[in-house]
Write a protein that holds these residues in place. Structure first.
Motif, mmCIF file in Angstrom:
data_model
loop_
_atom_site.group_PDB
_atom_site.id
_atom_site.type_symbol
_atom_site.label_atom_id
_atom_site.label_comp_id
_atom_site.label_asym_id
_atom_site.label_seq_id
_atom_site.Cartn_x
_atom_site.Cartn_y
_atom_site.Cartn_z
ATOM 1 N N LYS A 96 0.836 -1.192 0.000
ATOM 2 C CA LYS A 96 0.000 0.000 0.000
ATOM 3 C C LYS A 96 0.879 1.254 0.000
ATOM 4 O O LYS A 96 1.692 1.457 0.898
ATOM 5 C CB LYS A 96 -0.927 -0.003 1.216
ATOM 6 C CG LYS A 96 -1.861 -1.209 1.261
ATOM 7 C CD LYS A 96 -2.721 -1.312 0.004
ATOM 8 C CE LYS A 96 -3.664 -2.504 0.049
ATOM 9 N NZ LYS A 96 -4.470 -2.630 -1.181
ATOM 10 N N LYS A 100 -3.996 6.102 3.526
ATOM 11 C CA LYS A 100 -5.426 5.772 3.511
ATOM 12 C C LYS A 100 -5.639 4.300 3.168
ATOM 13 O O LYS A 100 -6.436 3.605 3.802
ATOM 14 C CB LYS A 100 -6.144 6.677 2.508
ATOM 15 C CG LYS A 100 -7.655 6.529 2.522
ATOM 16 C CD LYS A 100 -8.312 7.429 1.485
ATOM 17 C CE LYS A 100 -8.106 8.901 1.815
ATOM 18 N NZ LYS A 100 -8.810 9.787 0.861
ATOM 19 N N HIS A 101 -4.943 3.816 2.157
ATOM 20 C CA HIS A 101 -5.084 2.405 1.782
ATOM 21 C C HIS A 101 -4.586 1.488 2.894
ATOM 22 O O HIS A 101 -5.163 0.432 3.150
ATOM 23 C CB HIS A 101 -4.326 2.134 0.482
ATOM 24 C CG HIS A 101 -5.138 2.376 -0.757
ATOM 25 N ND1 HIS A 101 -5.176 1.507 -1.817
ATOM 26 C CD2 HIS A 101 -5.957 3.398 -1.086
ATOM 27 C CE1 HIS A 101 -5.982 1.987 -2.751
ATOM 28 N NE2 HIS A 101 -6.464 3.133 -2.329
ATOM 29 N N CYS A 102 -3.499 1.896 3.543
ATOM 30 C CA CYS A 102 -2.924 1.065 4.609
ATOM 31 C C CYS A 102 -3.872 0.947 5.794
ATOM 32 O O CYS A 102 -4.158 -0.156 6.267
ATOM 33 C CB CYS A 102 -1.587 1.645 5.044
ATOM 34 S SG CYS A 102 -0.805 0.750 6.411
ATOM 35 N N THR A 103 -4.374 2.074 6.262
ATOM 36 C CA THR A 103 -5.169 2.070 7.490
ATOM 37 C C THR A 103 -6.624 1.687 7.259
ATOM 38 O O THR A 103 -7.247 1.086 8.134
ATOM 39 C CB THR A 103 -5.105 3.450 8.156
ATOM 40 O OG1 THR A 103 -5.583 4.444 7.241
ATOM 41 C CG2 THR A 103 -3.683 3.780 8.579
ATOM 42 N N GLN A 104 -7.172 2.031 6.094
ATOM 43 C CA GLN A 104 -8.595 1.781 5.871
ATOM 44 C C GLN A 104 -8.865 0.460 5.164
ATOM 45 O O GLN A 104 -9.814 -0.248 5.499
ATOM 46 C CB GLN A 104 -9.205 2.940 5.075
ATOM 47 C CG GLN A 104 -9.171 4.262 5.857
ATOM 48 C CD GLN A 104 -9.898 5.383 5.130
ATOM 49 O OE1 GLN A 104 -10.816 5.140 4.346
ATOM 50 N NE2 GLN A 104 -9.500 6.615 5.384
ATOM 51 N N GLN A 105 -8.038 0.108 4.171
ATOM 52 C CA GLN A 105 -8.275 -1.154 3.492
ATOM 53 C C GLN A 105 -7.677 -2.326 4.270
ATOM 54 O O GLN A 105 -8.348 -3.328 4.501
ATOM 55 C CB GLN A 105 -7.705 -1.124 2.070
ATOM 56 C CG GLN A 105 -8.094 -2.357 1.253
ATOM 57 C CD GLN A 105 -7.684 -2.252 -0.197
ATOM 58 O OE1 GLN A 105 -6.583 -1.789 -0.491
ATOM 59 N NE2 GLN A 105 -8.555 -2.668 -1.105
ATOM 60 N N GLN A 107 -6.531 -1.999 7.387
ATOM 61 C CA GLN A 107 -6.802 -1.764 8.806
ATOM 62 C C GLN A 107 -5.574 -2.133 9.648
ATOM 63 O O GLN A 107 -5.674 -2.805 10.674
ATOM 64 C CB GLN A 107 -8.051 -2.535 9.247
ATOM 65 C CG GLN A 107 -9.324 -2.054 8.550
ATOM 66 C CD GLN A 107 -10.579 -2.716 9.085
ATOM 67 O OE1 GLN A 107 -10.533 -3.778 9.701
ATOM 68 N NE2 GLN A 107 -11.710 -2.058 8.871
ATOM 69 N N THR A 109 -1.519 -0.525 10.979
ATOM 70 C CA THR A 109 -0.652 0.641 11.123
ATOM 71 C C THR A 109 0.481 0.525 10.110
ATOM 72 O O THR A 109 0.777 -0.580 9.609
ATOM 73 C CB THR A 109 -0.048 0.713 12.533
ATOM 74 O OG1 THR A 109 0.852 -0.411 12.697
ATOM 75 C CG2 THR A 109 -1.140 0.672 13.609
#
Length: 505
Positions: A96, A100-105, A107, A109
């Motif tokens: 990622k 945004k992609h790391c934390t939201q897709q 989930q 850190t």
């Protein structure tokens, strides 16, 4: 790197069979000579496993296995195992590239994601697999969370990843942003190999690819015919010629094979190439205006560096109402037809008339037209078609209303039939029987042909064989409309009969 077999297959409605992927891979590696090909996503299906295995076996035989790559995922080694089982030696891991992609897709850190990547890279190296890394959504990452991008790169630039691949995943960048972001990456990581992967949502994939090269990118990702997710990727053919002609870049691409691979991918994908697509479109080496054909005879006044022979093609000259004598002369010369100036003029007039009825007259039509104009000059002044209307409607028999002039006398009739032409002929039979007391010839054979290519707008040649009291007559007509072509053939036959009757008298 060509990604037609992976990212190109994400075009809506496109799914390649294993043997189709093998055929395209063979042409890409051997004929076109791209540096690398990305052939599949790991663990998608058994069909993909079969395709990758076939491609890897072929690539091994020609000592090109290092040029075959598979997209893999951060999935605890499953993609690595899948690729290894298929015989593939290079995996492009998908990480990622934006917070945004790391934390939201995912989930997760950033630190958790980095640790997962480290674990995947270590496992790949243990299996003897080379690793490249995609930073998915990198363009948004640089736009919204550059600190995250740098954190990721700081942690990964020294762990044995061969190439970092920077995608404009959503196609949001413009060339100025591309230059800015690439220069920032190269300033911080000057010894790192960066690829750029463009998407075409704003029709800027080619422009962004060039901006990336000018800013220091060492690799570009393309697809044949620009296939890909949503609006597609950067087209291989366009990127190649602009790099070479505009920036004097050297690549290993064999340009004379660009058209061949385009046609193969068009056939297998079912996605047609636009006629005006640069380099590979059907019309891009076709001159329409007669003044252009004339200029080509005078020191190639209307040519540029994109000469068709460079791409295994040839210059064509469209035939139609705008073509003029120069275009027609070029086509006659190509076919080896020699006509007098007067004959050329008559053929030109005929093509102009046809051009008013259909968009284009092709070179394949030309022999039909020449034959129609020059070989069938039976006078048509004794039997003339003044006007006619043919009709067809659902649930009703086709009908015809006609007005003809025979030896100066006008006659009208109407009839219905099993088809429009049948109704037309029945109207003529009625006129000949009632008003002239004559027997109308019997139709023995009716054949319709179009030039090779099978287009629905092609010229129609109708050849009709008649029996006139034991004498066989064979006439033909040519038109864009089948009924009109048959009517022309019919009136040629009637005029032949009138001429013979006059001679007997």
């Amino acid at each position: 790197m060509d990604s037609t077999l992976r990212d190109g297959e994400q075009t809506s409605g496109v799914s390649f069979l294993p043997h189709e992927k093998l055929m395209m891979a063979r042409m890409l590696l051997n004929d076109l000579n791209v540096d690398r090909i990305e052939v599949a996503s790991a663990r998608v299906s058994e069909g993909e496993r079969e395709a990758v295995s076939m491609i890897c076996r072929y690539a091994s035989r020609i000592d090109a296995l290092e040029r075959v790559e598979v997209l893999g995922f951060i999935d605890g080694g499953k993609s690595i195992d899948w690729a290894a089982e298929c015989g593939c030696k290079t995996v492009n891991l998908l990480a990622k590239g934006s917070l945004k992609h790391c934390t939201q897709q995912l989930q997760k850190t950033p630190d958790e994601h980095i640790e997962d990547i480290h674990r995947e890279v270590r496992y790949a190296h243990e299996k003897g697999i080379t690793v490249n890394l995609y930073l998915e959504d990198w363009s948004n990452g640089m736009n919204e969370s550059p600190t995250y991008v740098y954190k990721l790169m700081d942690a990964l630039c020294d762990v044995g990843i061969r190439r970092f691949m920077l995608p404009d995943t959503l196609g949001i960048m413009n060339p100025l942003q591309c230059i800015e972001y690439f220069r920032k990456m190269l300033k911080r990581y000057p010894d790192t190999h960066f690829d750029f992967h463009a998407h075409n949502d704003y029709d800027l994939a080619v422009s962004n690819s060039l901006a990336a090269v000018l800013s220091g990118a060492k690799g570009l990702h393309v697809t044949v015919n620009g296939l890909g997710e949503r609006c597609g990727n950067a087209p291989l053919s366009s990127v190649q010629v602009i790099l070479k002609d505009q920036f004097n870049a050297r690549t290993n691409i064999r340009e004379d094979k660009l058209n061949d691979i385009s046609r193969m991918v068009e056939s297998y994908s079912g996605i047609a190439v636009a006629p005006n697509q640069p380099i590979i479109g059907d019309n891009v080496f076709t001159q329409v205006a007669g003044v252009h054909a004339d200029g080509d005879k005078k020191d190639n006044l209307y040519c540029n560096a994109l000469v068709p022979e460079r791409f295994g093609r040839k210059r064509e000259y469209a035939l139609g109402k705008n073509s003029g004598k120069a275009n027609i002369a070029k086509n006659l010369e190509e076919l080896g037809l020699e006509l007098t100036p007067e004959q050329t003029k008559r053929v030109t007039l005929r093509i102009t008339e046809l051009g008013d009825k259909k968009e284009i007259v092709t070179q394949e039509d030309l022999p039909f037209i020449v034959s129609d104009v020059l070989k069938h000059d039976a006078p048509e002044d004794k039997v003339k078609l003044v006007s006619y209307v043919v009709s067809t409607a659902y649930g009703l028999k086709p009908g015809a209303n006609i007005k003809v002039e025979i030896n100066g006398q006008a006659y009208e009739a109407s009839a219905t039939g099993d088809g429009q032409y049948d109704a037309f002929v029945k109207s003529l039979r009625y006129i000949y029987k009632k008003y002239l007391g004559r027997t109308f010839p019997i139709l023995q054979n009716y054949a319709v042909t179009i030039p090779p290519g099978g287009r629905t707008d092609a010229l129609v040649q109708t050849v009709i064989t008649w029996n006139d009291n034991g004498k066989i007559l064979r006439t033909r007509g040519l038109d864009a409309d089948q009924t009109e072509a048959a009517i022309k053939a019919t009136f040629k036959m009637l005029n032949i009969i009138e001429d013979e009757q006059e001679k007997e008298i």
